[in-house]
Design an enzyme around this catalytic site. Sequence first.
Site, PDB file in Angstrom:
ATOM      1  N   HIS A 177      38.828   4.727  75.544  1.00 15.00           N
ATOM      2  CA  HIS A 177      39.353   6.086  75.446  1.00 15.00           C
ATOM      3  C   HIS A 177      40.419   6.354  76.505  1.00 15.00           C
ATOM      4  CE1 HIS A 177      38.918  10.245  73.999  1.00 15.00           C
ATOM      5  NE2 HIS A 177      39.101  10.615  75.256  1.00 15.00           N
ATOM      6  N   HIS A 233      38.559  15.203  69.450  1.00 12.80           N
ATOM      7  CA  HIS A 233      37.282  15.430  70.129  1.00 12.80           C
ATOM      8  C   HIS A 233      36.182  15.143  69.122  1.00 12.80           C
ATOM      9  CE1 HIS A 233      35.756  17.572  73.938  1.00 12.80           C
ATOM     10  NE2 HIS A 233      36.529  16.561  74.283  1.00 12.80           N
TER      11      HIS A 233
END
EC number: 6.3.5.3
Length: 713
Positions: free
Chosen positions: A32, A78
């Site tokens: 990430h 998200h």
Amino acid sequence: MFPHEEKLIKERLGREPNEVEKAMLEVMWSEHASYKSSRKWLKLLPTENEHVILGPGEDAGVVKFDDNTAIVVGIESHNHPSAVEPYGGAATGVGGIVRDILCMGARPIALLDPIRFGPLGKERNRYLFEYVVKGIADYGNRIGVPTVGGETEFDESLDNYTLVNVACIGLMRPEELVHSYVEESGLLLVLVGNKTGRDGIHGVTFASEELSENAEEEDRSAVQIPDPFTEKLLIEATLEAVHTGKVKALKDLGGGGLTCASSEMAGKKGFGAVIYADRVPQREPNMNPMEIMISESQERMLFAVRKEDLNEITKIFEKYDLEWTVVGETIEEPRYIVYWNDEKIADLPIDLLADVPIIEWEAKSYDIEKDVQTPEISIEEALLEVLSSPNIVSKAWIWQQYDHEVQGRTVLKPGLDATVLKINDEHGLAFVSDGNPSYSHLNPYHGAMSAVAEVVRNLASVGARPLALVDNLNFASPERPEVYWSFIETIKGLADAAKAFGLAYVSGNVSFYNEVGKKPIKPTPVVAGLGKVKLENITTMDFKDKGDLIAVVGTTKKELGGSELYRIFGINKGIAPRVDLEREKQNVEGILKAIELKLVKAVHDVSKGGLAIALIEMAISGNKGFEVDIEKVPAEGGLSPLEVLFSESHGRFLISFEEKNLEKIKAIFDEFAVIGRVAEEMLIFKHENKEVINSDLRQVKALYNSLPSILGE
């Protein structure tokens, strides 16, 4: 972190990292944070053109609108947090992208929310859907940033999961740009905003692996807690501080928390940083330094300022009742050093945190495209089924929960081809997002191209010339060879399409490991685009006057693979629509010319649901009917009336106009045909001089507005 990476770190460091160092390295070496599986391929994307002020590499991209105005734009996902805790996950997704825009020095002015879920027939999927929408609505409304558009889609591959992508744009004068990196040592690092808690610890690590079936219970602590009221104060305080001209660098604390923000800020230009972790204001008792360094508590910003300017800047924070603390400083030596109560607890070369080796996974191609026979379904049955599909019905239930008019800039509201925001007295900014995972599943290269092409068509449909793009790439585990291949093909498609249109990607996001219980999602590239439009040229999709001619621009082909018609009737094969880039560009230019010459009254691009749905959307939007002849639609030979109506071929527009303009419009387009007229209230489709559908506008509206009843309201 993989075993070979742990070994490499030990070799480069010459020792085992201690507990705090290891936690920081795990965060920074996560997928990430590091983009280690995607960095190589992202370099293929075009990132420069005449509109770009700042491309990828910082928290958001910056695009020139005019000599006095720059647009800041970014997009984030998200996904994992929203699948575990949909309200908090979606809300903090909004907060994070807003701070990305803010830390470039821009005022956030609008949001888009491309969101995707599993089938609404399942209670868990309805729960995720309703609470993601509520999270976005509550946070955006409370910080005063309007959510002006997006897209919402439901797909079987997302059962028990959700993709929550959020794009944001901000406005600034070009000279107010603040960078996310320092260019000198001796600067004070000032942490501003919320206290630091244990929420979001290992958030980026959690986002870099697949979710288990029990993720809702196991991973809730990795989801951050939203606080929109503090965010609103941060927006105003940050902009006031930036306007002093004394903020030397600025970053928000997102994924990776203080470790990521401070090491990136210091290390990008070769400087180092000293952090005093014990000075960080704590929300919870007895937090240890490791927790403080990697917490992802929200609504926090990190400012770099000179010592002599500290008093002036911090008075602004105090004015807004925001807590601030000097938590460190930049140093000449390129090291990252952390102290806890005067004891040195971490000491790393700063490039060890950022210089993460690329991983190139095995890539294995697949070919599942296969031409199939379109089922023999009556046009009436097909229309009823497609029109009432959750993917097609009006999404007014969603955007009516959003305050889409706060700040007073919204000229074109949600539900049209693109939204338009007023920037000055002459020009507006068009903003839209698109993606189609069903196309990308069948053919990732052409699926990616289709997302770009649809963004461009949407912008053109409201009269806007495209300026720039951002991309959000949602994929399953890159460790799956077929997934990694589809990712590479997607990048190639995005690159080729953007180059053909002369467009650049100024920012973006990659989200891997989107799967639950080893079930991978479909490749889901989402592209958002910006365009510039003269306010006097803004065009809408609604039919205006009875008797106006209706015409199709572009050719319809047997391209129903990934279409809504095939999905509803359980057909997983077919040929995904192809983008003919030259023809696409010609038709877009033609539409823009027709709009600029004031020849057309209504324009709508043809996409999901095909011509049938595009016509109905124009009718409902204008509260008018129509009468069209299916045989007059320009189409490749051998297509059935059903295929003509529900094919999702690219490069097509529907337009309506006064008959007196017919010859001028015909002269603009190569692929063009008049197919009917705007009528009073009836919606009539003819074929071979027979009415195959004759429906009342009220009946059609009832189906199109059926989302609340689908949700059981």
